[in-house]
Write an enzyme that holds these catalytic residues in place. Structure first.
Site, PDB file in Angstrom:
ATOM      1  N   SER A 167       0.809  -1.218   0.000  1.00 21.74           N
ATOM      2  CA  SER A 167       0.000   0.000   0.000  1.00 21.74           C
ATOM      3  C   SER A 167       0.841   1.268   0.000  1.00 21.74           C
ATOM      4  CB  SER A 167      -0.928   0.008   1.219  1.00 21.74           C
ATOM      5  OG  SER A 167      -1.862  -1.035   1.139  1.00 21.74           O
ATOM      6  N   THR A 204      -1.849   4.425   3.033  1.00 21.92           N
ATOM      7  CA  THR A 204      -2.494   5.156   1.939  1.00 21.92           C
ATOM      8  C   THR A 204      -2.701   6.627   2.266  1.00 21.92           C
ATOM      9  OG1 THR A 204      -3.555   3.113   1.201  1.00 21.92           O
ATOM     10  CG2 THR A 204      -4.410   5.175   0.314  1.00 21.92           C
ATOM     11  N   ASP A 264      -9.267  -4.041   2.495  1.00 25.20           N
ATOM     12  CA  ASP A 264      -7.989  -4.741   2.354  1.00 25.20           C
ATOM     13  C   ASP A 264      -7.767  -5.744   3.481  1.00 25.20           C
ATOM     14  OD1 ASP A 264      -5.110  -5.095   1.598  1.00 25.20           O
ATOM     15  OD2 ASP A 264      -4.762  -3.912   3.404  1.00 25.20           O
ATOM     16  N   HIS A 286      -7.022  -9.800   3.483  1.00 26.81           N
ATOM     17  CA  HIS A 286      -5.895 -10.474   4.135  1.00 26.81           C
ATOM     18  C   HIS A 286      -6.377 -11.608   5.042  1.00 26.81           C
ATOM     19  CE1 HIS A 286      -2.431  -8.174   2.834  1.00 26.81           C
ATOM     20  NE2 HIS A 286      -2.988  -7.028   3.171  1.00 26.81           N
ATOM     21  N   HIS A 295      -4.655  -1.536  -4.675  1.00 25.23           N
ATOM     22  CA  HIS A 295      -4.354  -2.901  -5.142  1.00 25.23           C
ATOM     23  C   HIS A 295      -5.520  -3.796  -4.772  1.00 25.23           C
ATOM     24  CE1 HIS A 295      -3.665  -3.739  -0.939  1.00 25.23           C
ATOM     25  NE2 HIS A 295      -2.806  -2.727  -0.902  1.00 25.23           N
ATOM     26  N   HIS A 344      -1.613  -9.594  -1.310  1.00 28.89           N
ATOM     27  CA  HIS A 344      -2.062  -8.780  -2.429  1.00 28.89           C
ATOM     28  C   HIS A 344      -1.901  -9.560  -3.729  1.00 28.89           C
ATOM     29  CE1 HIS A 344      -0.818  -4.996   0.104  1.00 28.89           C
ATOM     30  NE2 HIS A 344      -1.805  -5.693   0.648  1.00 28.89           N
TER      31      HIS A 344
END
Length: 300
Positions: free
Chosen positions: A22, A75, A195, A199, A238, A264
């Protein structure tokens, strides 16, 4: 998101990996240049880059950041900080004081007030005329001025564990405050925990966070539709988890999914756009192009 009128695809690889993290991808989106894994707002040699947020600020626009993670996470940090490591959270927090950002809402108050160097950045922000809030209880009372709203010690909880409508409320308040600037504004708003669900290979986590983010997108699109002068870009840094839908029931809304990784992937990422200049975000391009096309949209 399906209300957006134009769609493109961005490639997310970093300078040193096909599959980005990220920090590198956030820096590419914010600064228009590829960098190495873990780098925040600096190039591969560690030289500081200038983000779209800082350029907007320098050219008279109001600026803001909103995130459901810590506001110092990779980010949002990419838009305001210049550090060699995404893990330098206290240094990233200090970088907020080096800018003239008008508003930020997100977690991470410990990086501002429980620091190894003893600085109390909340007090320093107040000295720079920010209204500093810890939590969102008083958010509706804020009608003007600079705002630092720190909503959690580190990260906010996930939607399924009590975060509520934090992102939707923060988006609405940010747009209300920033749009008061007659010269216009730039804001980056992140649904950070989509995200994290990827994960964890947690279907419910991903779906609930996507729906929460989509409600914030609605707030932004409603504003842009009424305003007529605002470009909304919806994208990601991503893909995470390689999540695929195997089956689903339109009647109940239930789906069956599978994940291919806990990390990712290198999947192409949609770039949805709505408003003036939206047509310039079609095609297939590197993630660095997003920032460059934002510059053109601003006519900088």
């Amino acid at each position: 998101m399906e209300r957006c009128t134009h769609v493109g695809l961005q490639k997310t690889g970093s300078a040193d990996k096909y599959i980005t993290d990220s920090a590198a991808s956030g820096t590419a989106l914010a600064c228009g240049q590829k960098t190495n894994q873990g780098y925040i707002g600096v190039d591969t040699a560690g030289k500081e880059l200038v983000s779209i947020l800082k350029i907007a600020d320098q050219l008279g626009k109001a600026t803001g950041l909103v995130a459901t993670s810590s506001i110092t996470h990779a980010t949002p940090a990419s838009f305001i900080a210049n550090q060699i490591s995404r893990n330098m959270y206290e240094e990233i927090a200090a970088d907020f004081l080096e800018t003239d950002i008008d508003l930020f809402i997100g977690g991470g108050w410990s990086h501002f007030i429980e620091r190894k160097d003893g600085r109390n950045l909340a007090e320093e922000l107040e000295e720079k005329d920010y209204r500093v809030l810890f939590g969102m209880d008083s958010l509706d009372e804020i009608k003007s001025g600079k705002l630092a709203c720190l909503t959690a010690e580190i990260h906010n909880p996930q939607v399924l564990k009590g975060r509520g409508d934090m992102l939707e409320r923060a988006t609405a308040k940010a747009l209300e405050l920033l749009s008061a600037d007659e010269d216009g504004f730039f804001i980056m708003i992140e649904g950070s925990q989509i995200d994290w669900g990827g994960h964890d290979n947690d279907e419910a986590y991903v779906v609930s966070e996507i729906l929460d983010f989509d409600r914030a997108v609605k707030v932004a699109l409603d504003f842009a539709e009424k305003d007529g002068e605002t470009l909304v870009i919806v994208t990601a840094d991503h893909e995470t988890g390689g999540m695929v839908v195997l089956d689903g029931d339109p009647g109940s809304g239930k789906i069956s999914t599978k994940f291919t990784t806990g990390g990712h992937t290198a999947s192409l990422i949609p770039v949805y756009a709505f408003g003036p200049g939206a047509q310039n975000f079609t095609g297939i391009y590197e993630n660095t192009e997003v920032m460059k096309r934002m510059l053109k949209a601003f006519d900088f």
